[in-house]
Design an enzyme around this catalytic site. Structure first.
Site, PDB file in Angstrom:
ATOM      1  N   HIS A 113       0.820  -1.211   0.000  1.00 52.27           N
ATOM      2  CA  HIS A 113       0.000   0.000   0.000  1.00 52.27           C
ATOM      3  C   HIS A 113       0.856   1.265   0.000  1.00 52.27           C
ATOM      4  CE1 HIS A 113       0.322   1.751   4.098  1.00 52.27           C
ATOM      5  NE2 HIS A 113       0.435   0.528   4.542  1.00 52.27           N
ATOM      6  N   CYS A 114       0.256   2.335  -0.516  1.00 46.09           N
ATOM      7  CA  CYS A 114       0.823   3.676  -0.406  1.00 46.09           C
ATOM      8  C   CYS A 114      -0.262   4.525   0.258  1.00 46.09           C
ATOM      9  CB  CYS A 114       1.266   4.206  -1.771  1.00 46.09           C
ATOM     10  SG  CYS A 114       0.033   4.033  -3.097  1.00 46.09           S
ATOM     11  N   LYS A 115      -0.565   5.693  -0.263  1.00 47.46           N
ATOM     12  CA  LYS A 115      -1.640   6.486   0.347  1.00 47.46           C
ATOM     13  C   LYS A 115      -3.000   6.136  -0.230  1.00 47.46           C
ATOM     14  CE  LYS A 115       0.872  10.503   2.070  1.00 47.46           C
ATOM     15  NZ  LYS A 115       1.028  11.984   2.046  1.00 47.46           N
ATOM     16  N   THR A 121       1.740   2.108  -5.624  1.00 50.89           N
ATOM     17  CA  THR A 121       1.331   0.703  -5.552  1.00 50.89           C
ATOM     18  C   THR A 121       1.141   0.137  -6.953  1.00 50.89           C
ATOM     19  OG1 THR A 121       0.273   1.005  -3.398  1.00 50.89           O
ATOM     20  CG2 THR A 121      -0.465  -0.869  -4.723  1.00 50.89           C
TER      21      THR A 121
END
Length: 204
Positions: A113-115, A121
């Site tokens: 995950h990222c934001k 991602t």
């Protein structure tokens, strides 16, 4: 009554299970999403994660870190800036290091995950697909399905130019073969006795 039937609940009839934004299964034991929040922890629990690959440079929130520690989930952080300027590109070395963690099945089940679960991602998953011999048009299609109207040309260029052959050369100790877990479930196998594990950020 109908709305109650539509709600996803845990096996004990407790809280509604709410997945993180943009959550999806990449393949058996590999998941992707946006940043998990406290409201997503009950859902995350059902994945029985061993590790999380976090693609942002910011420190992991204390609340999330405490959750990982309580579940003995390992955190691997690869700080990729979420820039939109055309002159700023993703580091190929950083993606390669993240891929080494991702394709090691000893880290599965794993959540990437990222934001928002779109660009950083999407680039990591796209490079993973190239490693799986997906054609470039299919890699782009999957990326766009999550990025939508915010698709970045710089990301597509990165995916096109990413050198999978170099990664395979660096990971010469890995056996690139598929082992069936049923007719439609396949995953990579590795020689654990010769695989060098990359540095990890532990939750302990």
């Amino acid at each position: 009554m109908d709305s109650m039937l539509d709600e996803r609940r845990d096996g004990s009839g407790g809280d509604t299970l709410v997945p993180p934004v943009n959550f999806s299964m990449v393949e058996e034991g590999v998941y992707r999403s946006g940043f998990p929040r406290a409201s997503n922890f009950a859902f995350i629990e059902t994945l029985n994660l061993r590790s999380i690959i976090y693609l942002c440079p910011e420190p992991y929130p204390e609340e999330n870190m405490k959750y990982l520690q309580s579940r003995n989930i390992q955190l691997f952080q690869f700080g990729i800036e979420g820039k939109t300027e055309p002159s700023v590109s993703i580091s190929e070395n950083t993606i390669t290091d993240a891929l080494k963690v991702l394709i090691d099945v000893r880290n599965h089940p794993v959540l990437i995950h990222c934001k928002r679960g779109k660009h950083r991602t999407g680039c990591l998953v796209g490079c993973f697909r190239k490693l799986q011999n997906w054609c470039l048009s299919s890699v782009f299609e999957e990326y766009r399905s999550f990025a939508g109207v915010k698709t970045r040309v710089t990301d597509l260029r990165f995916l096109e130019s990413f050198d999978v052959a170099a990664l395979r050369h660096n990971l010469y100790s890995i056996i690139y073969q598929y082992q069936g877990y049923g007719a439609k479930k396949r995953r990579l196998l590795y020689k654990e006795e010769t695989l060098q594990k990359p540095p990890r950020i532990t939750s302990n």
